[in-house]
Design a protein around this motif. Structure first.
Motif, short mmCIF file in Angstrom:
data_model
loop_
_atom_site.label_atom_id
_atom_site.label_comp_id
_atom_site.label_asym_id
_atom_site.label_seq_id
_atom_site.Cartn_x
_atom_site.Cartn_y
_atom_site.Cartn_z
N LEU A 1 -58.01 70.92 6.07
CA LEU A 1 -57.46 69.54 5.72
C LEU A 1 -56.37 69.11 6.54
N TRP A 2 -55.37 69.92 6.53
CA TRP A 2 -54.01 69.84 7.41
C TRP A 2 -54.22 69.48 8.90
N ALA A 3 -55.10 70.33 9.51
CA ALA A 3 -55.54 70.20 10.91
C ALA A 3 -55.99 68.83 11.21
N ASP A 4 -57.22 68.56 10.43
CA ASP A 4 -57.90 67.36 10.63
C ASP A 4 -57.02 66.04 10.45
N MET A 5 -56.12 66.01 9.36
CA MET A 5 -54.94 65.09 9.08
C MET A 5 -54.15 65.00 10.31
N HIS A 6 -53.70 66.15 10.83
CA HIS A 6 -52.52 65.97 11.92
C HIS A 6 -53.41 65.58 13.20
N ALA A 7 -54.65 65.92 13.40
CA ALA A 7 -55.47 65.35 14.39
C ALA A 7 -55.74 63.80 14.56
N ARG A 8 -55.80 63.35 13.33
CA ARG A 8 -56.23 61.73 13.38
C ARG A 8 -54.71 61.33 13.33
N GLU A 9 -53.67 61.92 12.99
CA GLU A 9 -52.19 61.18 13.55
C GLU A 9 -51.77 61.28 14.88
N ASP A 10 -52.15 62.47 15.46
CA ASP A 10 -51.88 62.49 16.83
C ASP A 10 -52.82 61.61 17.73
N GLU A 11 -53.93 61.27 17.24
CA GLU A 11 -54.98 60.23 17.76
C GLU A 11 -54.25 58.85 17.96
#
Length: 144
Positions: free
Chosen positions: A126-136
């Motif tokens: 969940l954290w990895a997905d959330m951070h990936a969206r923030e980075d995008e």
């Protein structure tokens, strides 16, 4: 407790007290009094893992406010200090006593989370997905 644990705890307290990056020990952990930086300016450590939440306030109240409150009550009972003088002593003492340790305690909690690789159970993906969206969003283009 082995030697590795002793080194880690010493490092946690040192970096937390000084507000230094828990990875490199050079960069600054804070960008203002209690606001954690987004990244370390030296090593690039991403501080999004850090979530001390209400921990600093809890520790400040537990280890500072309660003893100070007992001191103020003892002062009143033992010496019968006039109420206006007691208030003039208690308010600054309690305010400074609770506010000053907040930053070192928060730094200690963030450094402790880094050293212990703290993450709530079952939330890694969940954290990895959330951070990936923030980075995008920051880069303005989706990563595929």
């Amino acid at each position: 407790m082995d030697e590795h644990d002793k080194v880690d705890w010493a490092w946690v307290f040192k970096s937390g007290w000084k507000g230094l990056c828990p990875r490199c020990g050079t960069g600054h952990m804070f960008k203002s009094w209690l606001k954690i930086s987004d990244r370390c300016e030296v090593c690039g450590l991403d501080y999004r893992f850090a979530s001390p939440d209400d921990g600093p306030a809890f520790f400040s109240l537990t280890f500072v406010a309660f003893p100070l409150l007992f001191f103020i009550v003892w002062l009143q009972v033992a010496h019968e200090v006039p109420v206006p003088l007691l208030v003039a002593i208690a308010i600054p003492l309690m305010s400074l006593g609770c506010l000053l340790p907040l930053r070192p305690i928060k730094g200690w909690l963030v450094a402790s989370q880094f050293v212990n690789r703290s993450l709530e159970a079952g939330t890694g993906k969940l954290w990895a997905d959330m951070h990936a969206r923030e980075d995008e969003k920051q880069e303005g283009k989706p990563k595929r």
